[in-house]
Write a protein that holds these residues in place. Sequence first.
Motif, PDB file in Angstrom:
ATOM      1  N   TRP A   1      -0.136  14.567  -2.029  1.00 52.65           N
ATOM      2  CA  TRP A   1      -0.367  13.136  -2.208  1.00 52.65           C
ATOM      3  C   TRP A   1       0.660  12.328  -1.420  1.00 52.65           C
ATOM      4  O   TRP A   1       0.338  11.376  -0.711  1.00 52.65           O
ATOM      5  N   ARG A   2       1.922  12.744  -1.545  1.00 52.21           N
ATOM      6  CA  ARG A   2       2.978  12.012  -0.829  1.00 52.21           C
ATOM      7  C   ARG A   2       2.873  12.239   0.686  1.00 52.21           C
ATOM      8  O   ARG A   2       3.210  11.349   1.467  1.00 52.21           O
TER       9      ARG A   2
ATOM     10  N   ALA B   1       3.197   9.437  -9.411  1.00 55.75           N
ATOM     11  CA  ALA B   1       3.664   9.814 -10.752  1.00 55.75           C
ATOM     12  C   ALA B   1       2.507  10.308 -11.619  1.00 55.75           C
ATOM     13  O   ALA B   1       2.726  11.040 -12.594  1.00 55.75           O
ATOM     14  N   GLU B   2       1.281   9.903 -11.276  1.00 53.57           N
ATOM     15  CA  GLU B   2       0.108  10.309 -12.065  1.00 53.57           C
ATOM     16  C   GLU B   2      -0.448  11.657 -11.604  1.00 53.57           C
ATOM     17  O   GLU B   2      -1.254  12.265 -12.289  1.00 53.57           O
ATOM     18  N   VAL B   3      -0.059  12.070 -10.399  1.00 59.29           N
ATOM     19  CA  VAL B   3      -0.602  13.311  -9.837  1.00 59.29           C
ATOM     20  C   VAL B   3       0.166  14.489 -10.445  1.00 59.29           C
ATOM     21  O   VAL B   3       1.393  14.412 -10.594  1.00 59.29           O
TER      22      VAL B   3
ATOM     23  N   GLY C   1       0.857   9.730   2.022  1.00 56.12           N
ATOM     24  CA  GLY C   1       1.611   8.476   2.164  1.00 56.12           C
ATOM     25  C   GLY C   1       2.399   8.451   3.453  1.00 56.12           C
ATOM     26  O   GLY C   1       2.481   7.428   4.140  1.00 56.12           O
TER      27      GLY C   1
ATOM     28  N   ALA D   1       3.889   4.926  -6.286  1.00 60.37           N
ATOM     29  CA  ALA D   1       3.719   4.688  -7.726  1.00 60.37           C
ATOM     30  C   ALA D   1       2.646   5.616  -8.293  1.00 60.37           C
ATOM     31  O   ALA D   1       2.789   6.155  -9.396  1.00 60.37           O
ATOM     32  N   GLU D   2       1.601   5.820  -7.520  1.00 61.27           N
ATOM     33  CA  GLU D   2       0.476   6.610  -8.004  1.00 61.27           C
ATOM     34  C   GLU D   2       0.836   8.099  -8.070  1.00 61.27           C
ATOM     35  O   GLU D   2       0.217   8.856  -8.830  1.00 61.27           O
TER      36      GLU D   2
ATOM     37  N   TRP E   1       0.828  -1.207   0.000  1.00 63.26           N
ATOM     38  CA  TRP E   1       0.000   0.000   0.000  1.00 63.26           C
ATOM     39  C   TRP E   1       0.857   1.250   0.000  1.00 63.26           C
ATOM     40  O   TRP E   1       0.533   2.246  -0.652  1.00 63.26           O
TER      41      TRP E   1
ATOM     42  N   GLU F   1       3.906   1.427  -1.207  1.00 61.44           N
ATOM     43  CA  GLU F   1       4.524   1.524  -2.532  1.00 61.44           C
ATOM     44  C   GLU F   1       3.494   1.982  -3.569  1.00 61.44           C
ATOM     45  O   GLU F   1       3.829   2.674  -4.530  1.00 61.44           O
ATOM     46  N   ALA F   2       2.235   1.596  -3.345  1.00 59.36           N
ATOM     47  CA  ALA F   2       1.179   1.997  -4.276  1.00 59.36           C
ATOM     48  C   ALA F   2       1.018   3.520  -4.286  1.00 59.36           C
ATOM     49  O   ALA F   2       0.855   4.122  -5.356  1.00 59.36           O
ATOM     50  N   ILE F   3       1.112   4.125  -3.127  1.00 57.74           N
ATOM     51  CA  ILE F   3       0.975   5.591  -3.068  1.00 57.74           C
ATOM     52  C   ILE F   3       2.125   6.252  -3.820  1.00 57.74           C
ATOM     53  O   ILE F   3       1.936   7.216  -4.556  1.00 57.74           O
TER      54      ILE F   3
END
Lengths: 114, 450
Positions: free
Chosen positions: B46-47, B35-37, B50, B32-33, B26, B28-30
Motif C-alpha cells: 500500500w505504501r 493504518a487500516e491495511v 504511495g 493515513a489509510e 492525496w 497524506e491520505a495514502i
Amino acid sequence: MSDRSGFSAQTLLVLAALCEQPQWCHGYALARQTGLKSGTLYPILIRLADRGLVEACWQDEPQPGRPRRHLYRLTAGGMAAAAAALAGPAEPAAQPGKRAPRPVPGAMARAVQQ
Amino acid sequence: MSGLGRAGAAAWRGAARLVPAGRRDWVEAIWAEAAEVPPGLRRLAWRAGGVRLIAREAVTVRRAGGLLLFAAAVAAAARAAWPGSSASLATPAERVDVVTMVLLLAGLPLLARWCLGPPDSRPARWLRIGCYAALLALLPARAAVERFSYTPPRGSAELRVYLLAGGTTQRVPGGSDIIILVVIGLYLGAILWMTSRRARIAPATLAAGVIAGVAFGLVMYTVAPLGLSKQATNPWLPGSDIDPLMLLAWLLLLGGPVAAAVVADRRYTAASSSPPPAGDRIRQTTVAALLTSMTGALFVTVAGFATTLAMIKAAWLRNWLYHGQHLLYGVRNLSANLKNAPAIAYSHQLTGSADTGAFFAMLIIFPLITLVLNIWVALSVWSGDAAAGRSDPRPGGGGPPGPEPAQDPPDGGRLAGLADADAGLAAALPGIYEPGPGIEQDPLVAAAPR
C-alpha cells in the motif's frame, strides 16, 4: 484501455464502487471493493476529482489512536457521468497477457441506471 | 506510535512536500489509510503505491533530476575538455576557456530564471536543451581540435610542416579567445531571453526559427563541413561559387530568416483574437529571423568541429575528404616537405584544424547579416509608411486631394456588419435571439443570464 465513454476499465470499477455506496467512503474500502492497488486507485481518484466527478474531504472525528482519513464520494456530475458510462458496454475485455480487472457487477450498473 | 513509526511518518510528510501543494492531501491520505491495511506485506505494498504516486506527482524531483543531469553533463564536458598535460602549449588558454564556459553555462540560466522567468512552452524548453547540448558538445570538440593545432608533432617531417605552417611555440589566451567566449555568451544569453516568459515569444515563432535554422545549418554544413576550406579536394566539395549547393546556401542565408519571419508573423497574427500591436509583431519576426541564422550558425559550427575532430582521428575520413596534394595553400616550400605519408596526413589534419576558425566567423557574421536585413526591411517599411502619411490630406490643410471614397460592397455592407448586428441583437434579446451559424458569439453575451 478505455471504452466509448472515455473511462478506462479501472476507472469504471472505481465509479461503480462509488455508485454502490452513495455515502462517503475510504480509500482502503474502495481498494478492497475494486481490487486495485493504491498506486492505481489514487491517481484515478485524483483525475476524477480534477474533473469534478469526485469530491474529497477529511474525516471530522477520527477514531482514537488513528490518523484522520480521507473520504470520497461522487458529485452530482459524477453520478451522471458514472450512470452514462456504466449504462454502456461496461465489461472490459481482458488483454492477452494481462490479468483482467474484476468485472463490474450487473446489479451495480442496474442500480446506477435506476 | 513507535519511534520507527514516527520517523516513517516524518519521512512521509517530508516526501509529501515534494509534490505540488494541491496534491499533498492525496499523499497524506495514502499514509493515513495505511493504518487500516493489515500489517505486513499488504501494508508495505500500500505504501509502495504511495511512493509511486509521489514519484508521479513530484515536480520538484523532476526538476532536481534535470539539474543533476545538467550538472553531470557540464562536468563530463569540462572533464573531456580539461587539458591533461601542462606540457601542451595550449594548456593555459584551454583552462581559461573551460572555466569561463562552465561559469557561463551554469550562471547565465540562473540569472535568466531570476530576471526573465523560466521557459513556459515545450518548444522553448526544447530550444534551451538543444542550445545547451550544442554548447556542451562544442566545448570538448573545440578543445581537442585546438590542442591538436597547438601541440608540436613528434616526427621530424611533421614538425617541419608544423613550423612551416606557422605553428606557434607558445600560446596564451588572446583577443580571439575573448571574442569567442563573448560570442558564445551572447548566443546563450539571446537563447535564454527568447525562451523566457518575459520575452513573450510565441512557441510557433520559436519553432519557425529553429526549423528554418536547422535546414540552413544542414545545407551550410554540406557546403562547408571543414570550415569553408578551399583545400578540400573531394568532388562533393568543389568550392565553386556557382555550385547549386552553394547557391542554395546563399538563398537560405538571405532568404531563410525572411521566410521564418513571414511564417512567424502569419502564425502569430492568426493566433491573436484581435490584430496584435505592431511592436509585438516586430518582436516575433525579428526573433524568428535571428533564431534562423543563429541556429544555422550553431549547427554548422558544432557539426563542423565534430567532423574536423573525426577527420583528425580517423584516417578513412581524412582520405575521403582530402585526396589531393594541394594542401596548406599559400605555405611556401611545403611541397618539398610532403615527401612521406605521415607528413601528408599531418598536413591534412593541420589544415582542417586551422580552418575551424571560419566557424566562429559564421557565428558572428550570420546573425549580423540577418540584423542588417531586418533593419533594412524595417527602414523600407517605415519610409513607405512615412511617404503614405505625407500624402494623406490634413484636416483644414491645403494638401493634395484625398483618395476617392471606397465603393460600397456588392451586398451593401450587410455581411460586414452582420456580426456586430448579431451580437447586438443577442444582447438585446437574451434567450430569444441566437446568433447565426458561423458568427462568433460575444462571450459576455453568452454568459449573460437568460
